[in-house]
Structure formats: C-alpha cells, structure tokens
Motif scaffolding. Sequence first.
Motif, PDB file in Angstrom:
ATOM      1  N   LYS A 104      19.136  13.551  23.426  1.00 56.15           N
ATOM      2  CA  LYS A 104      19.015  12.188  23.942  1.00 56.15           C
ATOM      3  C   LYS A 104      20.314  11.392  23.865  1.00 56.15           C
ATOM      4  O   LYS A 104      20.307  10.166  23.917  1.00 56.15           O
ATOM      5  CB  LYS A 104      17.897  11.436  23.217  1.00 56.15           C
ATOM      6  CG  LYS A 104      16.508  12.054  23.409  1.00 56.15           C
ATOM      7  CD  LYS A 104      15.437  11.224  22.721  1.00 56.15           C
ATOM      8  CE  LYS A 104      14.064  11.866  22.948  1.00 56.15           C
ATOM      9  NZ  LYS A 104      12.969  11.075  22.311  1.00 56.15           N
ATOM     10  N   GLN A 105      21.440  12.098  23.776  1.00 56.03           N
ATOM     11  CA  GLN A 105      22.749  11.453  23.736  1.00 56.03           C
ATOM     12  C   GLN A 105      23.663  12.091  24.782  1.00 56.03           C
ATOM     13  O   GLN A 105      23.569  13.294  25.045  1.00 56.03           O
ATOM     14  CB  GLN A 105      23.393  11.585  22.353  1.00 56.03           C
ATOM     15  CG  GLN A 105      22.647  10.866  21.238  1.00 56.03           C
ATOM     16  CD  GLN A 105      22.664   9.366  21.399  1.00 56.03           C
ATOM     17  OE1 GLN A 105      23.662   8.784  21.852  1.00 56.03           O
ATOM     18  NE2 GLN A 105      21.551   8.726  21.037  1.00 56.03           N
ATOM     19  N   PRO A 106      24.567  11.313  25.421  1.00 57.07           N
ATOM     20  CA  PRO A 106      25.546  11.917  26.323  1.00 57.07           C
ATOM     21  C   PRO A 106      26.364  12.977  25.594  1.00 57.07           C
ATOM     22  O   PRO A 106      26.584  12.882  24.374  1.00 57.07           O
ATOM     23  CB  PRO A 106      26.416  10.724  26.739  1.00 57.07           C
ATOM     24  CG  PRO A 106      25.576   9.525  26.492  1.00 57.07           C
ATOM     25  CD  PRO A 106      24.721   9.852  25.309  1.00 57.07           C
ATOM     26  N   VAL A 107      26.824  13.976  26.333  1.00 63.42           N
ATOM     27  CA  VAL A 107      27.599  15.068  25.734  1.00 63.42           C
ATOM     28  C   VAL A 107      29.067  14.653  25.745  1.00 63.42           C
ATOM     29  O   VAL A 107      29.773  14.801  26.747  1.00 63.42           O
ATOM     30  CB  VAL A 107      27.376  16.386  26.493  1.00 63.42           C
ATOM     31  CG1 VAL A 107      28.102  17.536  25.783  1.00 63.42           C
ATOM     32  CG2 VAL A 107      25.886  16.688  26.612  1.00 63.42           C
ATOM     33  N   THR A 108      29.525  14.132  24.622  1.00 63.81           N
ATOM     34  CA  THR A 108      30.850  13.510  24.555  1.00 63.81           C
ATOM     35  C   THR A 108      31.729  14.104  23.463  1.00 63.81           C
ATOM     36  O   THR A 108      32.577  13.420  22.898  1.00 63.81           O
ATOM     37  CB  THR A 108      30.706  11.991  24.315  1.00 63.81           C
ATOM     38  OG1 THR A 108      29.979  11.793  23.080  1.00 63.81           O
ATOM     39  CG2 THR A 108      29.958  11.319  25.450  1.00 63.81           C
ATOM     40  N   GLY A 109      31.488  15.381  23.136  1.00 64.83           N
ATOM     41  CA  GLY A 109      32.318  16.033  22.126  1.00 64.83           C
ATOM     42  C   GLY A 109      31.531  16.730  21.045  1.00 64.83           C
ATOM     43  O   GLY A 109      32.131  17.337  20.140  1.00 64.83           O
ATOM     44  N   GLN A 110      30.188  16.666  21.109  1.00 66.10           N
ATOM     45  CA  GLN A 110      29.387  17.362  20.106  1.00 66.10           C
ATOM     46  C   GLN A 110      29.710  18.854  20.131  1.00 66.10           C
ATOM     47  O   GLN A 110      29.656  19.486  21.182  1.00 66.10           O
ATOM     48  CB  GLN A 110      27.890  17.138  20.368  1.00 66.10           C
ATOM     49  CG  GLN A 110      27.440  15.696  20.329  1.00 66.10           C
ATOM     50  CD  GLN A 110      27.423  15.051  21.698  1.00 66.10           C
ATOM     51  OE1 GLN A 110      28.360  15.225  22.466  1.00 66.10           O
ATOM     52  NE2 GLN A 110      26.344  14.323  21.995  1.00 66.10           N
ATOM     53  N   ASN A 111      30.076  19.379  18.987  1.00 70.66           N
ATOM     54  CA  ASN A 111      30.426  20.803  18.863  1.00 70.66           C
ATOM     55  C   ASN A 111      31.533  21.205  19.844  1.00 70.66           C
ATOM     56  O   ASN A 111      31.594  22.349  20.306  1.00 70.66           O
ATOM     57  CB  ASN A 111      29.194  21.684  19.095  1.00 70.66           C
ATOM     58  CG  ASN A 111      28.073  21.363  18.123  1.00 70.66           C
ATOM     59  OD1 ASN A 111      28.315  21.172  16.934  1.00 70.66           O
ATOM     60  ND2 ASN A 111      26.853  21.284  18.633  1.00 70.66           N
ATOM     61  N   GLY A 112      32.414  20.244  20.149  1.00 69.54           N
ATOM     62  CA  GLY A 112      33.544  20.559  21.026  1.00 69.54           C
ATOM     63  C   GLY A 112      33.196  20.656  22.490  1.00 69.54           C
ATOM     64  O   GLY A 112      33.979  21.210  23.278  1.00 69.54           O
ATOM     65  N   THR A 113      32.035  20.109  22.894  1.00 74.49           N
ATOM     66  CA  THR A 113      31.621  20.205  24.294  1.00 74.49           C
ATOM     67  C   THR A 113      31.539  18.823  24.933  1.00 74.49           C
ATOM     68  O   THR A 113      31.235  17.820  24.280  1.00 74.49           O
ATOM     69  CB  THR A 113      30.258  20.900  24.424  1.00 74.49           C
ATOM     70  OG1 THR A 113      29.272  20.148  23.710  1.00 74.49           O
ATOM     71  CG2 THR A 113      30.326  22.309  23.869  1.00 74.49           C
TER      72      THR A 113
END
Length: 588
Positions: free
Chosen positions: A484-493
């Motif tokens: 439910k969050q934009p993908v903005t760097g989680q786990n380098g992605t």
Amino acid sequence: MPLAAWTEHKKDGVEGRIEVINRAVERPENAHFIKANITTDGGAYGLSNEGFRGMGITANEDYNFSVMARQTAGSPVKMVIELHGDNGNVIAKTEITPTGNEWTRYAAKFTATATAKKAQLYVWLSGKGVIDIDMVSLFPQHTWKNRPGGLRADLVQKLADMKPGFLRFPGGCIVEGRELNNRYQWKKSIGDIDKRETIINRWNTEFKHRLTPDYYQSFGLGFMEYFLTAEDIGASPLPILNCGMACEFNTGELVPLNSLDPYVQDALDLIEFANGDSNTKWGKLRADLGHPAPFNLKMIGVGNEQWGEQYIDRWKVFTKAIKSKYPAIKIVSALGPDPGGEKFDLLNKTFRSLGADILDEHYYAVPKWFRDNATRYDNYDRKGPKIFAGEYAAQSISTGNPDNKNTWECALAEAAFMTGLERNADVVNMASYAPLFASVDGWQWTPDLIWFDNLRSYATPDYYVQQLYSLNKGNDVVPLQLNKQPVTGQNGTFATAVIDSQTKELIIKFVNTTPKPLNSDFLINGQKIKKQEGVLTTLQSDDIQQVNSLDNPAALSPVQQQLPILGNNISLLIKPYSFTILRIKMAN
C-alpha cells in the motif's frame, strides 16, 4: 583570434605573404579577412585549415566548398582546393578562378576518394597578384535533411530517435557569458552567416584540466537552426535568454535595472520572431529566412543559473513586460545552480509567492543522491508552479570532475530518480539530462549524453534511459504500490506505472538497483488485461561500471522480447542492476 587553425605553406619556390585586415569600423560583425600577396609566378602559395581537431571526411561523399573572394584589378590568381587525408595524401581536389574586384561568393563541389578522421583543407593560390579571401567553408552534401551548411545528420538523428517533447537552447551558462559582452545574443545568430558576429566561447578557459583558448562560436548554428531542429524532431522550442546578468560563477556583471530595456526587448522580439505573422518586423524576417509559418513558441526561459535578489529584481521586469504583451507565454524561472540551500530557498519561496509559471531546478550529484531523491516531488504543492528538471546528471565521482564517466550505475540511478518524476507528472512537466553533446577530442565537462568524434557517435547508457522514458510515456499515472505504498526504494527497487490511452496499454517501469534478481508479482486491479503477448524491454548489465564507447557503442543497450500475458496476475524475474519496461494491452 586571427589565423586560428590556419597554417601558411609555400611550394616550388613561390614567394608570398598574407595580411590579416581589420575592417571593424566597416564590418564590426565580421571584422577580419585575409589579403594574400603572391609575388612570384610559378609554384603555389597557400593556407591549410585543421578544422576542429581535424575534419571527418567520408569516402565517396560529396563536399561543398565555398569562399568569399575579390581580386585586385589585373590579378590572375587561381585557387586550387584540396583535402588532405590522415596520411597527407590528396583525397579530393577542385579549382576556382575568382574574377572581379567586388566581394563574390564562389562555390565548387568535389568527391572524397578516401575516408579520413582528421583531414585538413588546403587552399592553394597561384599566379602573381593579390586576392582577398573571407568566409572559407566546407560542408558535406549529406547533412540533416540535406540542408546546405546544415547540421551533422547522425547527431540530429540521435535526438530525433529520443522523440523529445521539447528542445532547450542554446544551453545553460553559455547564455550568460563570462562577461556580458560575450553573452549569447540571438539576433546576432540569424541571417547571413557572414553577418553573425563571432564571440569567444564561455567554456574556453573555465577548467584548468581542459584549457581551450581558441574555442570560439561562429554561430553557424544559431537560433533559426535551433528552431528548425526543434520542429524537425517534433519538439517544442524552449529558448533561454540572458536576463541582464553575466555568469555569477565568473564576473557576475550586471546591467543596471534602468538600462535593462534592450535585454527585455530582445525577449519580446524573439517571441515575435517565433510566432508573429509576416506583417510584423520580426515575423517578416522569419518568413524571409524561409519559414513563413510560425514556430508556435509557448515558453521562454529568463536567465539560466542566476540567484539572489538581483535576479529577482530583473525577473520581475522581464515577467511584467512579457506577460503584458504575450500573456499566454509561459516563463521558465531559474532556481539557481543547486537543488537546495539558501540560494534555492530564496528563489523558490519568492517565485512561488509571485505566481511563477515554471521553476527550473538543476542537480548534478553522485548516484546515491538520485536514488535518495526519488520522492523529492511527492509533497510539492499541486497548485503551485510546475517544475522543469532543466539540468541533471549523475556524477560517477564528483560534480564537475573530469574523470566522471557515463557508467551504468549513474544511468540506473537516473532511471530510479525518474520514477519519481513520472509519478509526480502533475507537478514535474519537463525534464532534460545535461549536457547533451560532447566531442571525445574537445570537451570541458563530463558526463554527457551523446559522444562523438569526427566520423562516429555513440549513445550512453544515460541516453537509453532517457529514450526509454520518452518512448514509453503515458497520459495518465496510475498507482503502483507495494504494501500500500509507492515503490520508492524499498529493497533497492523503484517503480511507476502509466496508461497510454491512445494505444490502450498499461506501461510498468521497474528499476532494480541491487545485485540480486527479483521474483516480482504484479496484480492489476480495476482494468481487465488482454490475454496476449506483452512487450518487455530491458536495459541491464551485471557490471555497474559498464560504459559504451565509439568502438562498442551498443555494449549496453535495450533488449526487447515478447512476454505471454495470461491475465491480471503477472510474474516477472527482474534481472539485477536493470531497468525494465513492460507494455500490456488492456481489454477496454
């Protein structure tokens, strides 16, 4: 600089001399010409020109030579024109016999018999007498759109292949000049070539690591050519004009506010030149130069990387004048050279309070900065000015370091950052990597998007990132979320998604900045997906220091493949260190 790139030659016992005549009073825009005196019969007296780090000549290509010349009465001087190849051999030759004592343009065409990377042009004079020479020119027949004296076709083609939305010109700091007398003045860059006033280039001695004191601007490439190029490649023109301030990194010379009128008038006249009909002064000039239709100019930049109260004062004068006469024109306003700090904050706060149209942000930083700033625009005011990411490039070592390279790590960080630009497309209207072009033999700054020598050119990994964003843009951003969050760097992605309503496709962009492959599942809600093949495009290398080169221009370049789509659940194996784009057809 008189006789820059020219060398005197004598053969077979001829005697002669040359004089560089200064006619600045008569022709200030073209102050110098050569007077050649051949004092003996027989043999030949001549000059050779080395070009810009040599001349690239291609076998079997036709070349157009021209010169302005006049003979002293009774002088029978003949001109023999030669191209000498890399080994000194003559690879093309023609003759011209000027007549008359009035300045006349003479032209000839010849065909090269061999390819040379660093050829030289020779102008031999024979026959006892005196001859004046000016505006010596050599161009290949094959230029962009085969325009006489036109632009290099392979370089413009690389721009066209990006399908850019706009073209910013003539550049950044070059607009300002080190001092105001060396600023870029658009009116001096149009019309007859011999009436375009040469000035020294802003970058000639800027960096000790690349001193180039003979670096001048002839303005063979001027505002008319820029407008035509923008039109050719389907891009909106974005001219940047001097605002009465020289480069603040150098002299910071200022025009007093009560003397700013000529600078403001240049901006108003430029809009008329671009958009006015043939009944207007400057619209008529555009038509006389071969372009009756307007260029449909919609925006103009006031200043480049200016800062401080003095810029704000001048900005207000420009804005009032432009908006009073051309209220529809959008004004691009500089926010200084950095993406934060006191200079940035003052301009950002002030211009927002004054209702600015578009704010121009610049950032040159290491790759980590770009990854860390993928969320930069998430919380920008949606009702405030639009953003132009006007100059940016990841620096592999440090900002302005001559050893910076166009590495895959830099390009991948830019791809990650651009997910944030796309996700915030309602705020960020435009973005452009900078600088655009660089010669491998003559550069001051690196990295750059496209590199070239006299014969070849290549696109960098950064270029392919820019191109893939341009070729895969949509008209509506849709949420792409992880937990439910934009993908903005989680786990380098990093990831974003858009819809292209014309092609009825969903376009997913996914950046993996890690050294590990990722099994990724995409669940598409709210829209039925066609069960057919999608298109998967991947830009990837396991080596984050990978670069492209003249000898290996496609070492890192996009790879496209078909991907079966069986429904709204899509599983992908995302490669390490990769930028992946998936295009999927929607049912409706």
